[in-house]
Design an enzyme around this catalytic site. Sequence first.
Site, PDB file in Angstrom:
ATOM      1  N   HIS A   1       0.881  -1.194   0.000  1.00 23.56           N
ATOM      2  CA  HIS A   1       0.000   0.000   0.000  1.00 23.56           C
ATOM      3  C   HIS A   1       0.909   1.233   0.000  1.00 23.56           C
ATOM      4  O   HIS A   1       1.762   1.375  -0.869  1.00 23.56           O
ATOM      5  CB  HIS A   1      -0.932  -0.112   1.215  1.00 23.56           C
ATOM      6  CG  HIS A   1      -2.090   0.851   1.258  1.00 23.56           C
ATOM      7  ND1 HIS A   1      -2.485   1.623   0.195  1.00 23.56           N
ATOM      8  CD2 HIS A   1      -2.953   1.159   2.273  1.00 23.56           C
ATOM      9  CE1 HIS A   1      -3.522   2.362   0.539  1.00 23.56           C
ATOM     10  NE2 HIS A   1      -3.830   2.104   1.803  1.00 23.56           N
TER      11      HIS A   1
ATOM     12  N   HIS B   1      -2.020  -2.446  -9.441  1.00 23.66           N
ATOM     13  CA  HIS B   1      -3.068  -1.883  -8.588  1.00 23.66           C
ATOM     14  C   HIS B   1      -4.212  -2.869  -8.511  1.00 23.66           C
ATOM     15  O   HIS B   1      -4.524  -3.536  -9.492  1.00 23.66           O
ATOM     16  CB  HIS B   1      -3.557  -0.547  -9.152  1.00 23.66           C
ATOM     17  CG  HIS B   1      -4.271   0.294  -8.162  1.00 23.66           C
ATOM     18  ND1 HIS B   1      -5.605   0.117  -7.864  1.00 23.66           N
ATOM     19  CD2 HIS B   1      -3.830   1.295  -7.369  1.00 23.66           C
ATOM     20  CE1 HIS B   1      -5.948   0.988  -6.935  1.00 23.66           C
ATOM     21  NE2 HIS B   1      -4.890   1.718  -6.606  1.00 23.66           N
TER      22      HIS B   1
ATOM     23  N   ASP C   1       2.437   5.782  -6.456  1.00 27.99           N
ATOM     24  CA  ASP C   1       3.664   5.768  -5.660  1.00 27.99           C
ATOM     25  C   ASP C   1       4.924   5.829  -6.531  1.00 27.99           C
ATOM     26  O   ASP C   1       5.982   6.244  -6.057  1.00 27.99           O
ATOM     27  CB  ASP C   1       3.704   4.511  -4.777  1.00 27.99           C
ATOM     28  CG  ASP C   1       2.726   4.610  -3.626  1.00 27.99           C
ATOM     29  OD1 ASP C   1       2.572   5.708  -3.070  1.00 27.99           O
ATOM     30  OD2 ASP C   1       2.101   3.583  -3.282  1.00 27.99           O
TER      31      ASP C   1
HETATM   32  C1  LIG Z   1      -1.150   4.067  -3.217  1.00 27.97           C
HETATM   33  C2  LIG Z   1      -1.219   2.617  -3.310  1.00 27.97           C
HETATM   34  O1  LIG Z   1      -1.410   1.934  -2.340  1.00 27.97           O
HETATM   35  S1  LIG Z   1      -1.052   1.950  -4.871  1.00 27.97           S
HETATM   36  C3  LIG Z   1      -0.448   0.294  -4.583  1.00 27.97           C
HETATM   37  C4  LIG Z   1       0.973   0.336  -4.097  1.00 27.97           C
HETATM   38  N1  LIG Z   1       1.518  -1.010  -4.009  1.00 27.97           N
HETATM   39  C5  LIG Z   1       2.522  -1.430  -4.783  1.00 27.97           C
HETATM   40  O2  LIG Z   1       3.040  -0.741  -5.628  1.00 27.97           O
HETATM   41  C6  LIG Z   1       2.985  -2.833  -4.517  1.00 27.97           C
HETATM   42  C7  LIG Z   1       3.269  -3.630  -5.790  1.00 27.97           C
HETATM   43  N2  LIG Z   1       2.052  -4.080  -6.399  1.00 27.97           N
HETATM   44  C8  LIG Z   1       1.391  -5.203  -5.980  1.00 27.97           C
HETATM   45  O3  LIG Z   1       1.845  -5.928  -5.107  1.00 27.97           O
HETATM   46  C9  LIG Z   1       0.051  -5.494  -6.597  1.00 27.97           C
HETATM   47  O4  LIG Z   1      -0.035  -4.949  -7.895  1.00 27.97           O
HETATM   48  C10 LIG Z   1      -1.117  -5.004  -5.719  1.00 27.97           C
HETATM   49  C11 LIG Z   1      -1.029  -5.654  -4.351  1.00 27.97           C
HETATM   50  C12 LIG Z   1      -1.044  -3.477  -5.575  1.00 27.97           C
HETATM   51  C13 LIG Z   1      -2.446  -5.338  -6.375  1.00 27.97           C
HETATM   52  O5  LIG Z   1      -2.402  -6.654  -6.581  1.00 27.97           O
HETATM   53  P1  LIG Z   1      -3.615  -7.647  -6.900  1.00 27.97           P
HETATM   54  O6  LIG Z   1      -4.748  -6.977  -7.528  1.00 27.97           O
HETATM   55  O7  LIG Z   1      -3.878  -8.424  -5.675  1.00 27.97           O
HETATM   56  O8  LIG Z   1      -2.929  -8.492  -7.977  1.00 27.97           O
HETATM   57  P2  LIG Z   1      -1.888  -9.633  -7.723  1.00 27.97           P
HETATM   58  O9  LIG Z   1      -0.881  -9.270  -6.709  1.00 27.97           O
HETATM   59  O10 LIG Z   1      -2.656 -10.896  -7.527  1.00 27.97           O
HETATM   60  O11 LIG Z   1      -1.172  -9.658  -9.137  1.00 27.97           O
HETATM   61  C14 LIG Z   1      -1.718 -10.197 -10.337  1.00 27.97           C
HETATM   62  C15 LIG Z   1      -0.560 -10.644 -11.207  1.00 27.97           C
HETATM   63  O12 LIG Z   1       0.238  -9.521 -11.542  1.00 27.97           O
HETATM   64  C16 LIG Z   1       1.538  -9.637 -10.980  1.00 27.97           C
HETATM   65  N3  LIG Z   1       1.922  -8.363 -10.406  1.00 27.97           N
HETATM   66  C17 LIG Z   1       1.080  -7.439  -9.859  1.00 27.97           C
HETATM   67  N4  LIG Z   1       1.788  -6.397  -9.412  1.00 27.97           N
HETATM   68  C18 LIG Z   1       3.079  -6.668  -9.683  1.00 27.97           C
HETATM   69  C19 LIG Z   1       4.270  -5.992  -9.446  1.00 27.97           C
HETATM   70  N5  LIG Z   1       4.271  -4.804  -8.844  1.00 27.97           N
HETATM   71  N6  LIG Z   1       5.433  -6.552  -9.830  1.00 27.97           N
HETATM   72  C20 LIG Z   1       5.447  -7.754 -10.448  1.00 27.97           C
HETATM   73  N7  LIG Z   1       4.338  -8.473 -10.694  1.00 27.97           N
HETATM   74  C21 LIG Z   1       3.170  -7.921 -10.309  1.00 27.97           C
HETATM   75  C22 LIG Z   1       1.428 -10.702  -9.907  1.00 27.97           C
HETATM   76  O13 LIG Z   1       2.638 -11.336  -9.667  1.00 27.97           O
HETATM   77  C23 LIG Z   1       0.387 -11.610 -10.493  1.00 27.97           C
HETATM   78  O14 LIG Z   1       0.993 -12.376 -11.487  1.00 27.97           O
HETATM   79  P3  LIG Z   1       0.584 -13.913 -11.701  1.00 27.97           P
HETATM   80  O15 LIG Z   1      -0.878 -13.871 -12.070  1.00 27.97           O
HETATM   81  O16 LIG Z   1       1.498 -14.366 -12.780  1.00 27.97           O
HETATM   82  O17 LIG Z   1       0.807 -14.558 -10.365  1.00 27.97           O
HETATM   83  O1  LIG Z   2      -6.870   2.171  -3.854  1.00 28.50           O
HETATM   84  C1  LIG Z   2      -5.977   1.422  -3.431  1.00 28.50           C
HETATM   85  O2  LIG Z   2      -6.124   0.189  -3.257  1.00 28.50           O
HETATM   86  C2  LIG Z   2      -4.634   1.954  -3.152  1.00 28.50           C
HETATM   87  C3  LIG Z   2      -4.447   3.338  -3.620  1.00 28.50           C
HETATM   88  O3  LIG Z   2      -4.181   3.583  -4.778  1.00 28.50           O
HETATM   89  C4  LIG Z   2      -4.642   4.411  -2.677  1.00 28.50           C
HETATM   90  O4  LIG Z   2      -5.025   4.164  -1.531  1.00 28.50           O
HETATM   91  O5  LIG Z   2      -4.424   5.574  -3.049  1.00 28.50           O
END
Ligand SMILES: CC(=O)SCCNC(=O)CCNC(=O)[C@H](O)C(C)(C)COP(=O)(O)OP(=O)(O)OC[C@H]1O[C@@H](n2cnc3c(N)ncnc32)[C@H](O)[C@@H]1OP(=O)(O)O
Ligand SMILES: O=C([O-])CC(=O)C(=O)O
Length: 373
Positions: free
Chosen positions: A217, A265, A316
């Site tokens: 997050h 995301h 981010d």
């Molecule tokens: C302001 C905010 O909070 S914005 C979010 C900030 N968080 C990040 O940047 C952390 C990195 N990103 C992630 O971990 C994810 O994209 C999340 C947790 C934000 C969302 O994930 P979800 O919707 O649960 O998707 P999930 O994690 O299941 O990913 C789906 C697929 O994409 C891949 N994927 C998603 N994000 C990434 C990433 N950042 N890097 C590499 N692979 C990724 C996963 O490995 C998965 O691949 P697979 O199907 O081959 O196993």
């Molecule tokens: O919406 C989300 O899951 C994360 C995000 O981008 C935020 O909180 O700004």
Amino acid sequence: MKKGLAGVVVDYTAVSKVNPDTNSLLYRGYPVQELAAKCSFEQVAYLLWNGELPNEAQLAEFTARERAGRALDPALRLIIDALPEDGHPMDVCRTAASILGARHELTGDSSPEANMKKAIDLWAAMPAVVAFDQRRRHGLDLVEPREDLDYSANFLWMTFGEDPVDEVVEAFNVSMILYAEHSFNASTFSARVVTSTLSDLHSAVTAAIGALKGPLHGGANEAVMHTFDEIGIRSEEAMEEAAVRARAWMEDALAQKKKVMGFGHRVYKHGDSRVTTMKAALDKMIAHYGRHELLGLYNGLELAMDEAKAIKPNLDYPAGPTYHLMGFDTPTFTPIFVASRITGWTAHIMEQLASNSLIRPLSEYNGHEQRPV
Ligand SMILES: CC(=O)SCCNC(=O)CCNC(=O)[C@H](O)C(C)(C)COP(=O)(O)OP(=O)(O)OC[C@H]1O[C@@H](n2cnc3c(N)ncnc32)[C@H](O)[C@@H]1OP(=O)(O)O
Ligand SMILES: O=C([O-])CC(=O)C(=O)O
């Protein structure tokens, strides 16, 4: 069962609308890009809390209230001083929210009027906490707030103790507006869960800060900078060379099945609505500080991720290097997000309370069958 509540709609909200199909984000009906271009963070905070943008008189009264609440509470300062300097600043923020709740004159009162006051007071107080904490980690003294500066300019002033440059204030203001609100994200949902038990506003915000800290997050803005550091920032390097090294790093990371923070995301699958605006602010900072090698790293990672997995950056990703250029140290990035998101969290807390139902989902048991002791 819906693991991670993915795709589950759990309640109504009138605070913001995230639409991944049109790649749009509205705060109380207004496109966030337009708010970022035309408004101060104070106007947006007022909007999130009151549902409408302020007129001149309302804004004057509101900003006066915010400016009156900026000084670091001396009792809180003593507690921050007692925390380890090598601890994480998010722990300091979380502790500060809790202390400010326990010391608030209206503690115990959760009426709408008391909650509005608590929200404004907490929002006004947080820059002093974040700025003082960065300074003490560098052996520097507290800088007192200035009433002649707006929220963003005063935040920069209290962190660096120098008159902030207009262009930098503008980019910081944009980031504060973009970070302010995003519907039922993990931290906001945490705040709503706590609120749904009829607990108090500061308890809900303290829980939200805990949720925001994680790298999946808000902690991702800090993690982005760790990636840049791991690749290696070489200030004299040409943009193209930096891009080549970043691409190689990303290919290697993905080959090892690593998750790269700042990409992907839960809701947006074709790009985060806020990235274009934040990237424009980053571009201005790169030009302002003359650090084009950072753009090389940024572009190299983005391109390689897009080619390999078609996963787009989230907010981010551009925010991390923007704060780095401004002079914030890396662990301070997520606390900046806290100061902004207090507005969204508390708008949701007030909305939850106004139409409350205890949040308590079910689980599917997959442990042992019943057995005798
Ligand atoms: C302001 C905010 O909070 S914005 C979010 C900030 N968080 C990040 O940047 C952390 C990195 N990103 C992630 O971990 C994810 O994209 C999340 C947790 C934000 C969302 O994930 P979800 O919707 O649960 O998707 P999930 O994690 O299941 O990913 C789906 C697929 O994409 C891949 N994927 C998603 N994000 C990434 C990433 N950042 N890097 C590499 N692979 C990724 C996963 O490995 C998965 O691949 P697979 O199907 O081959 O196993
Ligand atoms: O919406 C989300 O899951 C994360 C995000 O981008 C935020 O909180 O700004």
